[in-house]
Design an enzyme around this catalytic site. Structure first.
Site, short mmCIF file in Angstrom:
data_model
loop_
_atom_site.label_atom_id
_atom_site.label_comp_id
_atom_site.label_asym_id
_atom_site.label_seq_id
_atom_site.Cartn_x
_atom_site.Cartn_y
_atom_site.Cartn_z
N CYS B 283 100.10 34.00 9.46
CA CYS B 283 98.71 33.62 9.23
C CYS B 283 97.89 34.91 9.11
CB CYS B 283 98.21 32.77 10.38
SG CYS B 283 96.47 32.33 10.20
N ASN B 292 102.93 28.68 7.77
CA ASN B 292 103.48 27.45 7.22
C ASN B 292 104.43 26.74 8.19
OD1 ASN B 292 102.60 27.29 4.33
ND2 ASN B 292 103.47 29.33 4.31
#
Lengths: 308, 345
Positions: B283, B292
């Site tokens: 992230c 993800n």
């Protein structure tokens, strides 16, 4: 295509009781032995987070579980905050007596839905294991000590593989009839999915009222929160979890075990479900014990909170 | 649990456990209990089939620190093409100045095997990128909107409305060439700059993309802050404007909520789920945090629910193992972690 109203997020419980198992189930499955003062600090910090139930230790022989060898010192050393329960594991009458002598006022006993698991773990059949617990139940009743029952391997067994929901219901019913006030259904190897969770709970709820049920999900396959969500949708309102996701899986080296309390509370907060738990204080406690263990947290919420 | 058993070595191998618990099999051979599981999922009100859109090679790699050589990217996509995945997001036709990882977009697009029945969409932020993509052989494209003004400004230096105008140009050209366009809405459950995002705003942006011709709208929890509570609220708003069959969810697992959020979405009828092999892609807004959701973990859950995906879990795990070895990193998939450590895979 119909979407069943229960599935589409009908009634979630308004409140969920979070049972913190980090100091026992968590630490028991950590490689590094934690010094007694650190265990005591951990439990004391947890006592400040709003958690109502904190599983403190296990009165088993240190020969089997060296991590819990200091059970008496821990039990006697912790601050016992009024309104918080500090259950301890007691595998037999001797452990029970030790526990009570050390100040325990609630105990837990561990059954399993798998014959092979019971044989490998404690070298007897399920029936025999429950007979051993009978002694504990009798003594507990006499001392007005509540007993929580655990059923392991409810969604799969590392030795038997598939476990029938009917077997889980049978063992749960026996333990409930013996006098356990609550039955915690454990996905010991984390192999369950929302599908098998639903099937198992449907069978168990025919025998034990949902108000007396808890789920104890392991996150070894990443399924824990989804499994817990389904359990909540079916009316379960007690969930076990471990701060920082302490405790690996003894059956899959390097894999994770317990679901992290922080991640659970995050989800429950997002659902508007009351837990009484202060997430920040919980995260701080997780940071403390991970530093002491010299390991990274298994809680994603904790990991995410470190920003650039 | 009780004591740690000394007879650990006698416990069942992971493969045995998986095969028993779920009917994980070759996509070619129908699962033994196919009929039963279809009925099971239907009885529970869940979709019988869920399309998995694999975003690892694009969204995943784009958010990995290490630049991956072109031939490794191609090999990854080729391996994924053999798993039964119906859609694999290949690359992004953005300027290499912005996204160095995707600088080799033309080579990757031209270099991969194209398996029949598998879609290979690519990102196209504007008309220039679209034309480049078509020239390189793309047959499906994606455009990325967001439900947040601040996010759009920080990312592509314009307003949401201005971004929609750019996408309309792409959609128009695509329509003329019969090229399907997929629309993404980022920040559907929260924005790293604005915080809370109103479900009505998500619905508005989604509707705009749908009206301009996007066949599917993927609703992205970009920073993974969503929970089943906010997922439900957002989907209820969006489903007033767009049929659920045109919706997908793209959940990030930054706060560990992805599978619970995906479950909520499929309980509401969503039948398309984005995920990334091995959970590739961190992230960018939370250092060290995950991004993800892992394709392996999604398939594991869906299989356990009796939902058909057509994807071979073992094959995906192998592709995940390949790319993690190449990236010299541990997988983010818990299923893969549990598998590679218990027995032979």
């Amino acid at each position: 295509r119909q979407v069943s109203s229960a599935a589409a997020g009908g009634a979630f419980p308004k409140r969920v009781k979070v049972v913190e198992v980090g100091p026992r189930d968590g630490l028991q499955n950590e490689k590094n032995i934690v010094p007694t003062p650190v265990k005591i600090s951990l439990i004391n910090m947890l006592s400040e987070t709003g958690l109502q139930v904190i599983e403190a230790t296990s009165f088993v022989s240190p020969k089997w579980v060296p991590q819990m060898a200091d059970h008496t010192e821990v039990m006697q050393g912790i601050n016992k905050v009024p309104g918080i329960s500090y259950p301890v594991l007691t595998p037999n009458l001797k452990g029970f007596q030790s526990a009570v002598a050390a100040g325990a006022r609630e105990v837990s006993i561990f059954g399993a839905a798998s014959e092979l698991f019971t044989k490998k773990n404690i070298n007897c059949s399920i029936e025999e294991s429950l007979e051993r617990f009978d002694e504990v139940m009798t003594a507990a009743k006499a001392a007005s000590i509540p007993v929580r029952g655990y059923v392991s391997c409810v969604l799969g067994c590392p030795y038997e593989g598939k476990i029938s929901p009917a077997k889980v219901a049978e063992v749960s019913k026996k333990m409930f009839s013996m006098g356990c006030y609550e039955i915690s259904l454990g996905d010991t190897i984390g192999i369950g999915t929302p599908g098998s969770m639903k099937e198992m709970l449907t069978a168990v709820m025919k025998e034990v009222p949902v108000g007396a049920l808890a789920v104890h999900c392991h996150d070894t396959y990443g399924q824990a929160l989804a499994n817990i969500l389904v359990a909540l949708q079916m009316g379960v309102s007690v969930v076990d979890a471990s701060v920082a996701g302490l405790g690996g899986c003894p059956y899959a080296q390097g894999a994770s075990g317990n679901v992290a309390t922080e991640d659970l509370v995050y989800m429950l907060n997002g659902l508007g479900i009351h837990t009484g738990v202060d997430l920040q204080k919980l995260m701080d406690t997780g940071t403390f014990i991970c530093n002491a263990l010299n390991r990274r947290t298994n809680s994603k919420v904790s990991q995410a909170s470190c920003r650039l | 649990m009780g004591t740690v058993p000394s007879a650990l070595k006698h416990c069942l191998s992971h493969q045995h456990l998986l095969k028993e618990q779920l009917w994980i099999s070759d996509p070619a051979a129908p699962p033994p209990a196919a009929l039963h599981s279809g009925q099971e999922s239907q009885a529970s009100g869940l979709p019988e089939y869920i399309k998995i859109v694999e975003v690892g090679p694009r969204d995943g790699l784009q958010n990995e620190k290490v630049i991956v050589p072109t031939d490794i990217k191609i090999e990854l996509i080729n391996q994924l093409s053999k798993t039964g995945l119906p859609a694999i997001e290949v690359t992004s036709f953005v300027s290499s100045k912005w996204v160095p990882q995707m600088a080799d977009h033309k080579e990757v697009m031209r270099g991969i095997e194209r398996h029949p029945g598998v879609q290979y969409p690519v990102l196209t932020p504007n008309l220039q990128g679209f034309n480049s993509a078509i020239a390189a052989g793309a047959t499906e494209v994606s455009v990325f909107g967001a439900a947040s003004e601040s996010f759009t400004k920080m990312n592509i230096n314009c307003s949401v409305e201005e971004s929609m105008i750019k996408f309309e140009e792409v959609a128009k050209s695509a329509r003329n060439m019969n090229i399907p366009v997929r629309g993404y809405v980022s920040c559907a459950l929260g924005c790293p700059y604005e915080g809370n995002v109103a479900p009505a705003k998500v619905a508005e942006v989604a509707k705009r993309l749908y009206s301009m011709g996007c066949y599917e709208i993927s609703l992205g929890d970009t920073i993974g802050v969503g929970t089943p509570g906010s997922m439900k609220g957002m989907l209820q708003a969006v489903m007033k404007e767009i049929p659920v069959s045109a919706l997908a969810v793209h959940c990030h697992d930054t706060y560990g909520q992805a599978l619970a959020n995906i479950l909520t979405a499929i309980q509401m009828g969503v039948a398309v789920v984005d995920s990334s092999v091995a959970g590739l892609g961190g992230c960018p807004y939370a250092k060290g945090a995950t991004g993800n959701v892992a394709t392996e973990d999604v398939i594991y859950m869906l299989s356990g629910l009796g939902i058909h995906t057509g994807v071979n879990l073992y094959a995906v795990m192998e592709a995940g193992n390949f790319i993690c070895t190449a990236l010299n990193k541990k997988t983010n998939s818990k299923v893969a972690q549990a598998s590679f450590n218990t027995g032979a895979i």
